[in-house]
Design a protein around this motif. Structure first.
Motif, mmCIF file in Angstrom:
data_model
loop_
_atom_site.group_PDB
_atom_site.id
_atom_site.type_symbol
_atom_site.label_atom_id
_atom_site.label_comp_id
_atom_site.label_asym_id
_atom_site.label_seq_id
_atom_site.Cartn_x
_atom_site.Cartn_y
_atom_site.Cartn_z
ATOM 1 N N ASP A 142 5.804 7.729 10.403
ATOM 2 C CA ASP A 142 4.872 8.835 10.677
ATOM 3 C C ASP A 142 5.549 10.192 10.466
ATOM 4 O OD1 ASP A 142 2.868 6.951 11.538
ATOM 5 O OD2 ASP A 142 3.994 6.737 13.409
ATOM 6 N N SER A 143 6.170 10.361 9.313
ATOM 7 C CA SER A 143 6.959 11.579 9.082
ATOM 8 C C SER A 143 6.597 12.263 7.773
ATOM 9 C CB SER A 143 8.455 11.225 9.033
ATOM 10 O OG SER A 143 8.852 10.611 10.246
ATOM 11 N N ASP A 144 6.799 13.595 7.769
ATOM 12 C CA ASP A 144 6.666 14.374 6.541
ATOM 13 C C ASP A 144 8.036 14.953 6.266
ATOM 14 O OD1 ASP A 144 3.727 14.148 6.426
ATOM 15 O OD2 ASP A 144 3.877 15.238 8.332
ATOM 16 N N VAL A 145 8.715 14.354 5.293
ATOM 17 C CA VAL A 145 10.091 14.750 4.998
ATOM 18 C C VAL A 145 10.088 15.584 3.723
ATOM 19 C CG1 VAL A 145 12.419 13.891 4.491
ATOM 20 C CG2 VAL A 145 10.917 12.606 6.056
ATOM 21 N N GLY A 146 10.764 16.727 3.767
ATOM 22 C CA GLY A 146 10.808 17.630 2.616
ATOM 23 C C GLY A 146 11.717 17.117 1.512
ATOM 24 N N ASP A 172 0.825 -1.217 0.000
ATOM 25 C CA ASP A 172 0.000 0.000 0.000
ATOM 26 C C ASP A 172 0.858 1.267 0.000
ATOM 27 O OD1 ASP A 172 -2.669 -1.269 0.273
ATOM 28 O OD2 ASP A 172 -1.815 -1.985 2.158
ATOM 29 N N ALA A 173 1.792 1.343 -0.928
ATOM 30 C CA ALA A 173 2.679 2.505 -0.984
ATOM 31 C C ALA A 173 2.701 3.070 -2.400
ATOM 32 C CB ALA A 173 4.088 2.097 -0.556
ATOM 33 N N VAL A 174 3.203 4.307 -2.503
ATOM 34 C CA VAL A 174 3.342 4.956 -3.807
ATOM 35 C C VAL A 174 4.802 5.356 -3.979
ATOM 36 C CG1 VAL A 174 2.655 6.960 -5.205
ATOM 37 C CG2 VAL A 174 0.973 5.841 -3.708
ATOM 38 N N VAL A 175 5.371 5.022 -5.123
ATOM 39 C CA VAL A 175 6.756 5.376 -5.426
ATOM 40 C C VAL A 175 6.740 6.097 -6.770
ATOM 41 C CG1 VAL A 175 9.079 4.485 -5.858
ATOM 42 C CG2 VAL A 175 7.592 3.308 -4.209
ATOM 43 N N ASP A 176 7.237 7.322 -6.815
ATOM 44 C CA ASP A 176 7.149 8.113 -8.050
ATOM 45 C C ASP A 176 8.274 7.773 -9.044
ATOM 46 O OD1 ASP A 176 4.878 9.218 -7.023
ATOM 47 O OD2 ASP A 176 5.790 11.121 -6.461
ATOM 48 N N VAL A 182 14.826 -3.230 1.611
ATOM 49 C CA VAL A 182 14.061 -2.081 2.093
ATOM 50 C C VAL A 182 12.600 -2.493 2.254
ATOM 51 C CG1 VAL A 182 13.176 0.192 1.405
ATOM 52 C CG2 VAL A 182 15.603 -0.357 1.096
ATOM 53 N N GLN A 183 11.987 -1.992 3.315
ATOM 54 C CA GLN A 183 10.560 -2.224 3.475
ATOM 55 C C GLN A 183 9.787 -0.908 3.442
ATOM 56 O OE1 GLN A 183 7.236 -4.652 5.988
ATOM 57 N NE2 GLN A 183 9.089 -4.178 7.114
ATOM 58 N N LEU A 184 8.802 -0.846 2.562
ATOM 59 C CA LEU A 184 7.891 0.300 2.529
ATOM 60 C C LEU A 184 6.561 -0.181 3.066
ATOM 61 C CD1 LEU A 184 8.596 1.641 -1.082
ATOM 62 C CD2 LEU A 184 9.776 2.238 1.044
ATOM 63 N N ARG A 185 6.131 0.407 4.177
ATOM 64 C CA ARG A 185 4.875 -0.019 4.804
ATOM 65 C C ARG A 185 3.727 0.909 4.395
ATOM 66 N NH1 ARG A 185 6.530 -0.436 10.789
ATOM 67 N NH2 ARG A 185 4.274 -0.742 11.009
ATOM 68 N N PRO A 186 2.487 0.553 4.748
ATOM 69 C CA PRO A 186 1.333 1.283 4.224
ATOM 70 C C PRO A 186 1.396 2.801 4.408
ATOM 71 C CG PRO A 186 0.595 -0.734 5.225
ATOM 72 C CD PRO A 186 2.069 -0.643 5.496
ATOM 73 N N ASP A 187 0.794 3.470 3.424
ATOM 74 C CA ASP A 187 0.663 4.936 3.407
ATOM 75 C C ASP A 187 2.005 5.646 3.348
ATOM 76 O OD1 ASP A 187 -2.165 4.763 3.509
ATOM 77 O OD2 ASP A 187 -1.971 4.227 5.616
ATOM 78 N N THR A 188 2.881 5.086 2.557
ATOM 79 C CA THR A 188 4.164 5.725 2.311
ATOM 80 C C THR A 188 4.142 6.288 0.899
ATOM 81 O OG1 THR A 188 5.430 4.388 3.853
ATOM 82 C CG2 THR A 188 6.611 5.167 1.914
ATOM 83 N N HIS A 189 4.662 7.502 0.742
ATOM 84 C CA HIS A 189 4.771 8.095 -0.593
ATOM 85 C C HIS A 189 6.210 8.563 -0.805
ATOM 86 C CE1 HIS A 189 3.175 11.253 -3.702
ATOM 87 N NE2 HIS A 189 4.120 10.476 -4.184
ATOM 88 N N ILE A 190 6.886 7.924 -1.737
ATOM 89 C CA ILE A 190 8.269 8.272 -2.054
ATOM 90 C C ILE A 190 8.228 9.101 -3.338
ATOM 91 C CG2 ILE A 190 10.569 7.354 -2.561
ATOM 92 C CD1 ILE A 190 9.502 6.478 0.202
ATOM 93 N N LYS A 191 8.649 10.343 -3.240
ATOM 94 C CA LYS A 191 8.526 11.230 -4.407
ATOM 95 C C LYS A 191 9.711 11.077 -5.354
ATOM 96 C CE LYS A 191 5.215 14.374 -2.489
ATOM 97 N NZ LYS A 191 4.864 15.777 -2.225
ATOM 98 N N ASN A 214 4.073 5.045 6.728
ATOM 99 C CA ASN A 214 3.127 6.147 6.870
ATOM 100 C C ASN A 214 3.826 7.507 6.801
ATOM 101 O OD1 ASN A 214 0.718 7.497 7.384
ATOM 102 N ND2 ASN A 214 0.901 7.287 9.607
ATOM 103 N N SER A 215 4.620 7.692 5.748
ATOM 104 C CA SER A 215 5.438 8.894 5.634
ATOM 105 C C SER A 215 5.505 9.364 4.195
ATOM 106 C CB SER A 215 6.881 8.603 6.081
ATOM 107 O OG SER A 215 6.911 8.254 7.441
ATOM 108 N N THR A 216 5.766 10.655 4.046
ATOM 109 C CA THR A 216 6.057 11.199 2.722
ATOM 110 C C THR A 216 7.528 11.569 2.688
ATOM 111 O OG1 THR A 216 3.853 12.087 2.583
ATOM 112 C CG2 THR A 216 5.471 13.059 1.112
ATOM 113 N N VAL A 217 8.214 11.175 1.627
ATOM 114 C CA VAL A 217 9.627 11.527 1.477
ATOM 115 C C VAL A 217 9.735 12.390 0.217
ATOM 116 C CG1 VAL A 217 11.968 10.638 1.162
ATOM 117 C CG2 VAL A 217 10.360 9.415 2.648
#
Ligand code: UD1
Ligand code: CA
Length: 470
Positions: free
Chosen positions: A372-376, A320-324, A333-342, A355-358
């Motif tokens: 649980d992070s919002d990374v710029g 349940d993740a999004v990778v751009d 590497v593990q990407l867990r739910p609600d992760t968005h890698i830009k 559960n983070s946006t990178v």
């Protein structure tokens, strides 16, 4: 309005499970789901599932699923044959009797839209009261044989009721039929269990309808797997192999490059873009979508994950993740739910993100947990950074501004906010917000004790000399 009745009462004794047979999975989805989807693909909205063994499980499954079909269930509490199973749906049919009814077996997952639609067309064109979907196979043992006449069929004879001559017929009953609903309701009550198995055979409806001057026909499906089911684990595995190969074939036709098919499993609903390469040992499941020009390397297991274009994934497990686009991740590497890698992000070995946006262009090179992070954007994480997101009771968020530099072994105790272009010194435990452009450091200044080693060595040598003397 056309309806469908799905027969799903079977136990599957030889499977040695407490699950009803129709809930056993082929390519990650219950067989019943395959059958329901074939109905939905064909535009059939009203479905009645006849449950039996562990019927509550079937009920729970259909009520939890989301899809276009309106699904009801009825219970067959005694297993008295396919005709008896359909009788259980008599009230359902009477309420919707102005069209045709499709009968399907819930444990024959490879029924398809083409077969359903093609047989309905023939059914209507010929004005049949019943149209049986048949299949010509090399090993017809166990199936009902089709008795053809000049202009239709005269009936179906079960294996156990066959004469030696009839047993040689290799056109078989797939277990799928179209009935005129009113005509079906008329003859259901006339079925009797006078046969080798003392069962109410649905197939006897054919001779009953012919006896009333109605027409019966057969539609031969080009799908050679249309009647396939499984009686034991080996059979179920064979269905999985067929399904797995069919999906891979579809993507080979589309032009996807596979370096080796060992361990490659791709679900039915997965999509893959042009120019993407899939290596061995890759499992793509659920609603996973892969863009174009990607390389999905060995060890990737992606479930419900959306991947953009030109991204390289190596030994990544993702749910349940999004990778751009233009992202590089892995290995391990593990990407867990609600992760968005830009886009443009680089993630290295032993990193977990939840559960983070990178943000764009950020680098997380190794041994880091981001939760649980919002990374710029354009943030650099040193080795061993940990977001301390859980206090034993609640979870809190960490916010990191653009262009920040998080030093090695930093603990970020959430809730906490790191400004943009800020720094944290290696080993710092950050408990307070850090303003834009500042450095957070929580270490004592280092002191060097000159000559410490020589003193230590002298004391040690003296001790040894004393021991020798004594
Ligand atoms: C039936 C057909 C046979 C056909 C074969 C295709 C009859 C009499 N025979 O065989 O001509 O070639 O399917 O697979 O119909 N079920 C119930 N309740 C019952 C009996 C069956 O729900 O009382 C369900 C089963 O779970 C299964 C389907 O009906 O999903 C077919 O039953 P199965 O026992 O496999 O079919 P056969 O009678 O062997
Ligand atoms: Ca069967």
């Amino acid at each position: 309005m056309d309806n469908c009745i799905i027969l799903a009462g079977g136990q599957g004794k030889r499977m040695k499970t407490t699950k009803p047979k129709v809930l056993l999975e082929v390519l990650g989805e219950p067989m019943l789901e395959w059958v329901i989807k074939a109905c939905e693909d064909s535009g059939i909205k009203n479905i009645c599932v006849v449950k039996g063994y562990e019927g509550e499980q079937v009920e729970a499954y259909v009520s939890a699923r989301s899809g276009s079909a309106d699904i009801k269930t009825v219970l067959q509490s005694e297993r008295l044959g396919t005709g008896h199973a359909v009788m259980m749906a008599k009230d359902y049919l009477k309420e919707r009797s102005d069209g045709n009814t499709l009968i399907l077996c819930g444990d024959a997952p490879f029924i398809d839209k083409q077969t359903i639609e093609g047989s309905l067309e023939l059914h209507k064109e010929n004005g049949n009261a019943v149209t049986v979907v048949t299949s010509v196979i090399s090993e017809p043992h166990g199936y009902g044989r089709i008795i053809r006449t000049k202009d239709g069929i005269s009936g179906i004879v079960e294996e156990k009721d066959c004469t030696d001559e009839q047993r040689k017929i290799n056109e078989i009953n797939s277990g799928c039929y179209w009935f005129d609903t009113k005509a079906l309701c008329e003859v259901l009550g006339e079925l009797t269990p006078n046969n080798a198995q003392n069962e109410y055979y649905l197939t006897d409806c054919i001779s009953l309808l012919l006896g009333k001057g109605k027409k019966a026909g057969a539609f031969t499906s080009v799908n050679e797997n249309v009647s396939l089911g499984a009686n034991d684990r080996r059979g179920l595995l064979a269905l999985n192999d067929i399904a797995r190969k069919a999906v891979i074939d579809k993507w080979l036709d589309f032009g996807i490059e596979f370096t080796c098919l060992d361990g490659v499993v791709i679900g039915n609903d997965v999509t893959i873009g042009e120019g993407t390469v899939i290596e061995n040992n890759v499992k793509l499941t659920g609603k996973t979508t892969i863009g174009s020009g990607c390389r999905i390397m060995s060890g990737c297991m992606l479930n419900n994950t959306a991947v953009g274009d030109n991204t390289v994934l190596n030994f990544v497990q993702s749910n349940d993740a999004v990778v751009d686009d233009n992202v590089k991740i892995g290995p391990w590497v593990q990407l867990r739910p609600d992760t968005h890698i830009k886009s443009g992000v680089k993630i290295g070995d032993f990193v977990e993100i939840k559960n983070s946006t990178v943000g764009e262009g950020t680098a997380v090179a190794h041994l880091t947990y981001v939760g649980d992070s919002d990374v710029g954007s354009n943030v650099n994480f040193g080795c061993g950074v940990v977001t301390v997101n859980f206090d034993g009771e609640k979870k809190f968020r960490t916010v990191i501004g653009d262009n920040s530099f998080i030093g090695c072994n930093t603990n970020l105790v959430a809730p906490v906010k790191i400004g943009s272009s800020a720094y944290t010194a290696a080993g710092t435990t950050v408990t307070k917000d850090v303003p834009d452009g500042a450095l957070a450091i929580d270490r004592n200044r280092q002191a060097n004790i000159e000559g410490y080693a020589a003193k230590k060595l002298k004391a040690r040598n003296e001790k040894i000399a004393k021991q020798k003397k004594g």
